[in-house]
Structures are given as structure tokens and as C-alpha cells.
Design an enzyme around this catalytic site. Structure first.
Site, PDB file in Angstrom:
ATOM      1  N   HIS A 289       0.843  -1.203   0.000  1.00  0.00           N
ATOM      2  CA  HIS A 289       0.000   0.000   0.000  1.00  0.00           C
ATOM      3  C   HIS A 289       0.870   1.241   0.000  1.00  0.00           C
ATOM      4  CE1 HIS A 289       0.528   0.769   4.414  1.00  0.00           C
ATOM      5  NE2 HIS A 289       0.792  -0.507   4.386  1.00  0.00           N
ATOM      6  N   GLY A 290       0.244   2.368  -0.245  1.00  0.00           N
ATOM      7  CA  GLY A 290       0.994   3.609  -0.266  1.00  0.00           C
ATOM      8  C   GLY A 290       0.055   4.787  -0.317  1.00  0.00           C
TER       9      GLY A 290
END
Lengths: 156, 491
Positions: A67-68
Site C-alpha cells: 500500500h501507499g
């Protein structure tokens, strides 16, 4: 926000090809980039790898949640994949990964982002659910399973 | 002669009363700025306070400096990334839109009330800009949330259209006092003012960023003082060479607010406070200045002009300005209704007074009335209209948790989100037992979508997302703590 609302059939694959962790992340970033919410694919890639460096998102039991946060998405974009082969994802429990959920959120949506992480993490923490996911054949079925599972755990 | 101590006592008292009333009325949705204006009116010569204040020049000076600070603070607080998609639309609204509004209102009043065309246009120019303070406070309040790009559009428009209104007003006064003769001169003046305003605002804004980062002040308190003085300096130098100082400070604010600077947080807070002080002082002063009885005498034509402004001039100029944009009709309708007038028209209305133009007194009272009606009717009904037009967004519940963290430049500290792995040995341990390294803190646990503020005795669960404030050097240590797996037989 519901996970099943974030996923469409275009954003789910059942046989993601790739031999390494980097391959898999690259492929799933390419997958999520088909969503109109992604404004700049390379920036998304960068953000995801950057987060991966802090600590592996292979949280165990064959599941990884790369994720980011980046302004290269318009709000929150997600993709889900089952890998064709078990992948060495540098997971913390060293088990190979089959299930990968990618979550990318706009930089200022920290609240919704971590809530979704928490929701996914809770769903995937169920051995039966992971097992069921591994035995489906179509993206449609997968989305249907997420829907049911969310209905059971979050609305019931 | 009134003693200085007495003036201090009264003015500080008025500010305190304004804030107290704003606090009390928090729940009634009354536009805050309106309250400040009313406090001024009540304190004035015709109200309970009986304070005699009729110094138009002083009121204008206070208004000008207040506006400089409000515009600078507004620019500082505007995120470039959010306004960039609406730059073109907001730019058209702030120039052509303002001009159209001024023209339509001007033609109407000269036709209906026997003003000369130029006088009418001057009046139109005075009321042509929407008020940044009113729009900002409305859009950032808790009662309304708008979909898509409407919010940045309205904020950018209201922040950037004052220079246009100021230009039109001052330009027309010069025409009326025969300092400008031809239309060509008028256009040249426009290009000159806006050009210098934009260029100086940009250049000096960049210079300010450079200097703020370059100067190593030994006292933290110097930074905001420097920024404050520099903002006023930008206004002053631009205005002295006849550029648009208001445009310059707004542009400079945008530049500074969107650059990496030392002490950004404290600067933002400082200017936020200053902007509010400016609002209170400016509105109370304008409230003091006006004679409510004179305003009351223009209610009839005031209502008529207000109606023309709200229902004709503003909608026409919005729909024309946005004709080639992607905004849909319901969005344009909302933008039309968010034509809140505020302090700028009242300040601008003092200019004809000071220039000694005929009918300046009538204009001033009319303008005041229009601002009142706009704030009351539009301010109150916007949340409702947004719902009817289906352009409102679900209100975001902003939890007061430390979800974001602006690392100071020289610090090594970071806020990272980590997940407690499913089979980690950390599961079931309390945070104390975990033995976090020094300089690191679990500030928040997100479990089943609930935010928990942990204490030392909080037990970690499998799959918890945690927000950790950590010194970068300690990150590997924390990684190890979390990565450690439960003994094989347990797993």
C-alpha cells in the site's frame, strides 16, 4: 468505505504471473493503473515500493497488502490478485504469498486509508476466508465473496 | 480628548465581546462575520454603546491593512494541488465574471435610480467581488461540504477577485474625477496594475521563501515577524509603483504556502490568528462607521438591488464565465448562490466617500445593506441549497487523532503505519512488554476500523494497524520487534 465497492472485475485477477516479490508488485500496480482513479502509474509504483522498504507488507499466512499514499490517485484505488505461483514476498513469517491486496490512497486521506487497512487486515485474518478465496475461479466470484464477508462482519 | 487607555479598553472589549458572541452562536449557524458587524453597529453612535466613530479615512486604513493580512493568510492556506485543476475557471470568474457583475448591476442602478452610467458602474464595481473571508469561513465550517472541485473553485475565486474589484473601483473614480480620459488608458492601467501585481507577488513570494530558509534566526519568534513585515512590504512596494498590491500579497501567500519553508506550521498558525484578528477588527470598525438609521432608509431600493445582484447579475456572470467548463448546471447554480459579499465592498464604498463624489453617501449605505442581505440570505441557505442541488458531499468526520505529522526539517522523526503481522510474537503482549526503543511511540491503534489511543497496558492484537512515531534510526529495531514470529508450534 467497503472493500467490495473499491473492487471491480477489471481490478481483480485470479492468476497473477510473476516470479518474485518485485514482479508481483509491479504487475498489481499495472493492474490498478487501469482504474481511472490512478493519475500517474509510476508515482503509485514509487509510493508502494517506498512503503515496502519501511517494512514488508507480507503480514503472514500467505497474504500481503502492499500500500501507499500519493497524490497520484484521485481518492482511493485498490486491486486484488491471487498469484499463479506461491511467491517469496519476504513475509515476516517467511511463508510464501498467494493473496495480494493493493491499496493506494490520496496523500491527505490518511484516516480512510488506515481504516481500510484495518478492515482488510481483519477480513484476511480468517483462515477459512483465505482458503475460500484460493478456490474461486473468477473475479466476479471474488468480489461476491468480499461482499458477503463484509456483510457478515461489518453489518451483522 | 478621550484618553488612550480608554480607547484600548473599549477596542479590546469589543473584540472580546465579538469572540464571545461568535462562540455562543456557534450552534445556530449564524454567519460569524455578520455577528462582528452587528457588534460594531450596536456599539456605535446609534446603538447601545454610543461610540462616536465617523472617521472614514481611518476605517479605510484599517480595512486595507486587514485585507492585506486576510489575503496573504488565505493564499498561505490554499493548496496549489487542489486549486490547479480549477485555475482557468477561477481566473475567468475573478476577472470577466467580476466585470460582468459590475456591468449588469451598474446598468441596472443607472437605469432604475437615475445614476449616471459611470456612477452606476462605480457602484457595480464596489459590490462586484465576493468575499474571501465569508466564503472561506462558510466552506470551512462544519455545516457544509461540497463535492468535487467546487470548494477549491469558490475559494480561489473569492481569494483572487478582490484585486479586480479594487481596480475597477479605483479606475472608475479616476474616470469620474477626470484623471483618466479614454477607454484605452483604462485598459492600459488594468494591464499595468495586474501585471505588476502578479509579477511582484510571484518574485517577492519566491524571495520570501528563500530568505526564510536562509536566515538562521536565533529566536523562533523572528520568523513570523519577518513574514508579517515582508507581506506588508510586498503590498506597499507594489502599491507604491501603482501595481495591484492586493493581488501581489495574495500571489505571494500562494507561493509561500506551497513551498517548503522552515517553521511552516507556526507561520500558518500565526497568520491564521492574525487573519481572524483582522476580520474582527475590520467588521467591528465598519459596523461602527455606519449609521443604521441611514441604512434603514435605503431598505426599499436596497432589496431591489440585492435581488438583481443575487438573481440576475451573479448567475449571468457565473454561467457566462463557466460556459466552457466541465461544471454542470447544478454546480454553476451553486457557484452563483455563493456570491457572498463581505467587507471588501464596504471598504471600497469608502473610496467614493473620500473622493467626495456625489451620491457617495447613498452608495455607502446601499452597499452596506447589500452586504447584510447577502450574508444573511445566502450565507444561511447555502447548505440547504447544496443539498437540494445535490452537490453536497457527505460530511467528513474528522477525528481528532494525530493522523498526519509534518516532520520538522532537521528531525529524523517519522510517522509510519505498520501492521502487526498475523503470527507475530507481539500479538497478545502489552505495549510495555513489547519494549519499544527510545524515541518511538505507538500513537494510535486502528482495530476493526476503530481508533484506539493506546496506553502502556494496551494489548496488541493480530492484524492491528498501528501508527508509530519513530526516529528513523530505530525503525529496524521496531521492524524486528514486529517481525518476530510466535514459536512454530503455536503458529
Amino acid at each position: 468505505m467497503k472493500i467490495s465497492d473499491l473492487l471491480t472485475e477489471d481490478l481483480v485477477v485470479t492468476h497473477l504471473e510473476g516470479n518474485s516479490k518485485d514482479d508481483i508488485i509491479n504487475s498489481i500496480v499495472d493492474l490498478v493503473a487501469t482504474s481511472p482513479k490512478v493519475l500517474d502509474k509510476e508515482k503509485v509504483r514509487e509510493a508502494v515500493f517506498e512503503r515496502e522498504q519501511i517494512m514488508s507488507t507480507g503480514v503472514g499466512d500467505g497474504f500481503a497488502i502492499p500500500h501507499g499514499k500519493t497524490d497520484a490517485v484521485s481518492d482511493i484505488a485498490a486491486a486484488f490478485a491471487i498469484t499463479a505461483e506461491p511467491i517469496d514476498y519476504e513475509s515476516l513469517d517467511e511463508k510464501p504469498v498467494r493473496l495480494v491486496f493493493l491499496l493506494v490512497s490520496k496523500a491527505n486521506m490518511v484516516g480512510p486509508h488506515i481504516k481500510l487497512l484495518s478492515r482488510i487486515s481483519r477480513l484476511m485474518n480468517k483462515a477459512e476466508f483465505r482458503e475460500k478465496l484460493l478456490h474461486v475461479s473468477s473475479p466476479k466470484e471474488i468480489i461476491e465473496m468480499f461482499k458477503q464477508e463484509e456483510a457478515t462482519y461489518f453489518e451483522g | 480628548m478621550i484618553s488612550f487607555e480608554y480607547i484600548l479598553l473599549v477596542s479590546s472589549g469589543l473584540i472580546l465581546i465579538s469572540l464571545a458572541i461568535a462562540k455562543i452562536s456557534d450552534n445556530f449557524g449564524v454567519p460569524t462575520l455578520l455577528l462582528f458587524l452587528v457588534v460594531g453597529m450596536l456599539a456605535g453612535s446609534e446603538g447601545l454603546g454610543g461610540i462616536e466613530f465617523s472617521d472614514v479615512g481611518l476605517a479605510r486604513s484599517i480595512g486595507t491593512i486587514a485585507l492585506v493580512l486576510i489575503l496573504f493568510a488565505g493564499g498561505l492556506d490554499t493548496k496549489w494541488s487542489s486549486v490547479r485543476p480549477v485555475l482557468r475557471e477561477a481566473g475567468i470568474l475573478a476577472t470577466a465574471g467580476v466585470f460582468t457583475t459590475a456591468l449588469l448591476v451598474g446598468v441596472f442602478v443607472s437605469y432604475a435610480f437615475g445614476f449616471s452610467l459611470l456612477e452606476g458602474l462605480l457602484f457595480g464595481a464596489v459590490v462586484s467581488s465576493t468575499d474571501a473571508a465569508a466564503v472561506f469561513s462558510l466552506l470551512r465550517s462544519r455545516n457544509v461540504s461540497l463535492r468535487g472541485n467546487l470548494k477549491p473553485l469558490l475559494e480561489l475565486e473569492s481569494g483572487s477577485n478582490d484585486p479586480m474589484a479594487v481596480f475597477l473601483t479605483l479606475g472608475l473614480i479616476q474616470v469620474l474625477t477626470s484623471q483618466i480620459e479614454t477607454a484605452a488608458d483604462f485598459i492600459i492601467l488594468f494591464i499595468y496594475q495586474m501585471g505588476f501585481g502578479a509579477v511582484l507577488g510571484f518574485g517577492l513570494g519566491k524571495a520570501m521563501v528563500f530568505l526564510l530558509n536562509r536566515f538562521k534566526f536565533s529566536y523562533q519568534g523572528f520568523y513570523p515577524v519577518f513574514a508579517l513585515a515582508f507581506a506588508v512590504f510586498i503590498f506597499g512596494i507594489t502599491a507604491v509603483i501603482n501595481g495591484s498590491g492586493f493581488l501581489a500579497v495574495y500571489v505571494a501567500g500562494l507561493i509561500v504556502g506551497n513551498s517548503e519553508i522552515i517553521q511552516k506550521r507556526s507561520l500558518l498558525r500565526f497568520f491564521d490568528g492574525f487573519a481572524w484578528l483582522s476580520q474582527v477588527v475590520m467588521f467591528v470598525t465598519l459596523g461602527l462607521l455606519v449609521f443604521p438609521s441611514h441604512v434603514a432608509s435605503v431598505v426599499g431600493i436596497g432589496l431591489l438591488v440585492s435581488a438583481v445582484l443575487m438573481f440576475v447579475a451573479r448567475p449571468v456572470s457565473v454561467f457566462l464565465s463557466l460556459a466552457f467548463s466541465k461544471f454542470r448546471w447544478n454546480e454553476k447554480a451553486l457557484v452563483s448562490w455563493v456570491g457572498l459579499r463581505g467587507a471588501v465592498p464596504i471598504i471600497l464604498a469608502t473610496f467614493p466617500l473620500l473622493a467626495g463624489l456625489p451620491r457617495a453617501e447613498l452608495m455607502f449605505n446601499l452597499v452596506f445593506f447589500i452586504v447584510l442581505t447577502s450574508t444573511v440570505f445566502q450565507g444561511w441557505s447555502i447548505p440547504l441549497l447544496a443539498r437540494i442541488l445535490n452537490v453536497d458531499a457527505p460530511l467528513e468526520r474528522t477525528p481528532n487523532y494525530p493522523l498526519e505529522f509534518d516532520a520538522p526539517r532537521e528531525s529524523n522523526t517519522e510517522l509510519v503505519d505498520l501492521m502487526v503481522p498475523y503470527n507475530a510474537s507481539a500479538v497478545g503482549k502489552t505495549i510495555v512488554e513489547l519494549g519499544m526503543p527510545q524515541d518511538s511511540l505507538i500513537v494510535l491503534i486502528i482495530r476493526n476500523e476503530e481508533f484506539l489511543v493506546p496506553s502502556g497496558g494496551t494489548v496488541l492484537e493480530s492484524g492491528d494497524t498501528i501508527l508509530v512515531l519513530v526516529n528513523k534510526q530505530n525503525l529496524p529495531h521496531i521492524r524486528e520487534l514486529l517481525a518476530e514470529q510466535r514459536a512454530k508450534e503455536e503458529a
